[in-house]
Design an enzyme around this catalytic site. Sequence first.
Site, PDB file in Angstrom:
ATOM      1  N   HIS A 231      43.928 -64.960   8.493  1.00 36.12           N
ATOM      2  CA  HIS A 231      44.666 -64.012   9.324  1.00 36.12           C
ATOM      3  C   HIS A 231      43.949 -62.679   9.316  1.00 36.12           C
ATOM      4  O   HIS A 231      43.534 -62.196   8.268  1.00 36.12           O
ATOM      5  CB  HIS A 231      46.088 -63.824   8.770  1.00 36.12           C
ATOM      6  CG  HIS A 231      46.885 -62.823   9.545  1.00 36.12           C
ATOM      7  ND1 HIS A 231      47.515 -63.140  10.719  1.00 36.12           N
ATOM      8  CD2 HIS A 231      47.129 -61.518   9.334  1.00 36.12           C
ATOM      9  CE1 HIS A 231      48.125 -62.071  11.189  1.00 36.12           C
ATOM     10  NE2 HIS A 231      47.904 -61.065  10.369  1.00 36.12           N
TER      11      HIS A 231
ATOM     12  N   ASP B 198      61.752 -62.621  11.980  1.00 33.83           N
ATOM     13  CA  ASP B 198      60.663 -61.634  12.120  1.00 33.83           C
ATOM     14  C   ASP B 198      60.551 -61.165  13.561  1.00 33.83           C
ATOM     15  O   ASP B 198      60.350 -59.982  13.817  1.00 33.83           O
ATOM     16  CB  ASP B 198      59.341 -62.231  11.637  1.00 33.83           C
ATOM     17  CG  ASP B 198      58.191 -61.256  11.876  1.00 33.83           C
ATOM     18  OD1 ASP B 198      58.251 -60.150  11.304  1.00 33.83           O
ATOM     19  OD2 ASP B 198      57.275 -61.566  12.646  1.00 33.83           O
TER      20      ASP B 198
ATOM     21  N   SER C 153      56.480 -59.530   7.105  1.00 32.39           N
ATOM     22  CA  SER C 153      56.342 -60.040   8.461  1.00 32.39           C
ATOM     23  C   SER C 153      55.121 -60.974   8.566  1.00 32.39           C
ATOM     24  O   SER C 153      55.222 -62.114   9.050  1.00 32.39           O
ATOM     25  CB  SER C 153      56.197 -58.834   9.408  1.00 32.39           C
ATOM     26  OG  SER C 153      55.738 -59.225  10.660  1.00 32.39           O
TER      27      SER C 153
HETATM   28  N1  URA Z   1      51.545 -57.694  12.239  1.00 31.36           N
HETATM   29  C1  URA Z   1      52.642 -58.431  12.006  1.00 31.36           C
HETATM   30  O1  URA Z   1      52.662 -59.621  12.271  1.00 31.36           O
HETATM   31  N2  URA Z   1      53.719 -57.814  11.502  1.00 31.36           N
HETATM   32  C2  URA Z   1      53.753 -56.505  11.193  1.00 31.36           C
HETATM   33  O2  URA Z   1      54.748 -56.006  10.712  1.00 31.36           O
HETATM   34  C3  URA Z   1      52.590 -55.755  11.447  1.00 31.36           C
HETATM   35  C4  URA Z   1      51.502 -56.383  11.977  1.00 31.36           C
END
Ligand code: URA
Length: 433
Positions: A82, A161, A183
């Site tokens: 990621h 989320d 998140s």
């Molecule tokens: N990317 C995400 O997926 N969540 C966040 O809170 C910030 C960046």
Amino acid sequence: MRAVDIIIKKRQGLELTKEEIHFIIDGYVKGEIPDYQVSALLMAICFQGLNAKEQINLTMEMLHSGEKIDLSSIQGVCVDKHSTGGVGDKTTLVIAPIIAACGLKIAKMSGRGLGHTGGTLDKLESIPGFQIAISPENFFKQVQEIGIAVVGQTANITPADKKLYALRDVTGTVDSVGLIAGSIMSKKLASGAHSILLDVKVGDGAFMQTLEEAQVLAKAMVNIGNSCGRTTVAMLTDMDQPLGEAVGNSLEVIEVIETLKGRGPVDFTTLCHEICIEMLLMTNFAKDELEAKQRIAMVLQDGSAIEKLRQMILYQGGNPEVINDYQLFAQAKNIMTVKSETSGYIKKIHTHSIGDAAMLLGAGRKTKEDIIDPSVGIKVLTKVGNFVNKGDILAQIYTNGKEEANALRMTQQAFEMTKEVVQKNQIVLDIIK
Ligand code: URA
């Protein structure tokens, strides 16, 4: 339990229990707790923070709010990567073929770009015919057969989320380490991989502007991942200049192909190799750095890495001939040049501005509804610390006319020059395990 008591407790800086976090998240997803109370709690969290225990409990609540991808039917070690997002960040498209060629499995769900940062799905869609929406059955089959798939998200993962992020976006509460970590990690955990490599970008073109801020976020995410039984490593990497040269979808995919052919820009190639090394080490696919480097060199030299990219394009409906013939990508009508107005060293490249300029040309979206033009973008042909003479080309603008003058001006202004010698940027700033 009452939401108001939980808000006051957090406002006072006290630790929330697992049950209280469950009460809020579950109630919010079900529509039983209104936006205004959750907004107040989010703001209290921004001021008071969440400790490690609270972060884990929040992540688990969000993870369990939706579907989880079960990768257990895929034989082998599934890894995920990621990036917190940057300008010219096309690393997934180089790393995934390399590590798949090394024998790992990568079943990756990627996102689209918004604002100054690009998204992997938009880049992939610049390949004629490429499909990012494939059925779960075909997704698993593809990963099992060729070890690599990069697709859009179809399952309803982490709805909590989604709802919370939309609220954070409009209440000035995005910027909190605990909330960001929860998140990102809830989504990564829901995606099912055994091992997770996080590329936390640092600098002008990134979410986290300083190394210190990025280290705090990285440590929080690594702790959540490891506590949940997934091997998690974070690399903190430079985003104080665009990564590689290309910013814009087709241009970036061409750079990916060139890199897999061994002809990529040095900074981008180095970063991709460093990430692959960590991935091979964290999964015990290499016993040490030397062995990891040898495996990577081997799959690049014998063509098996680029063959993985070719297979993925073919499985996902794209034209694999793009690997040999770049004319098959949509072409911009015009290429304009940005030249240096003075001689000197490049002191700074305002990366966010380059991302914004590319977006104006049509390479990215200002709003979710905007349509991407795959052919446009910017090639940044110099790096911080380089010496350039007056009249040297700093960048090329690939344009079809949209907002061309603004993009040109922004790109020109993105380069700061000095007469003093400037240190070159280091690409990997820290690794947190
Ligand atoms: N990317 C995400 O997926 N969540 C966040 O809170 C910030 C960046």
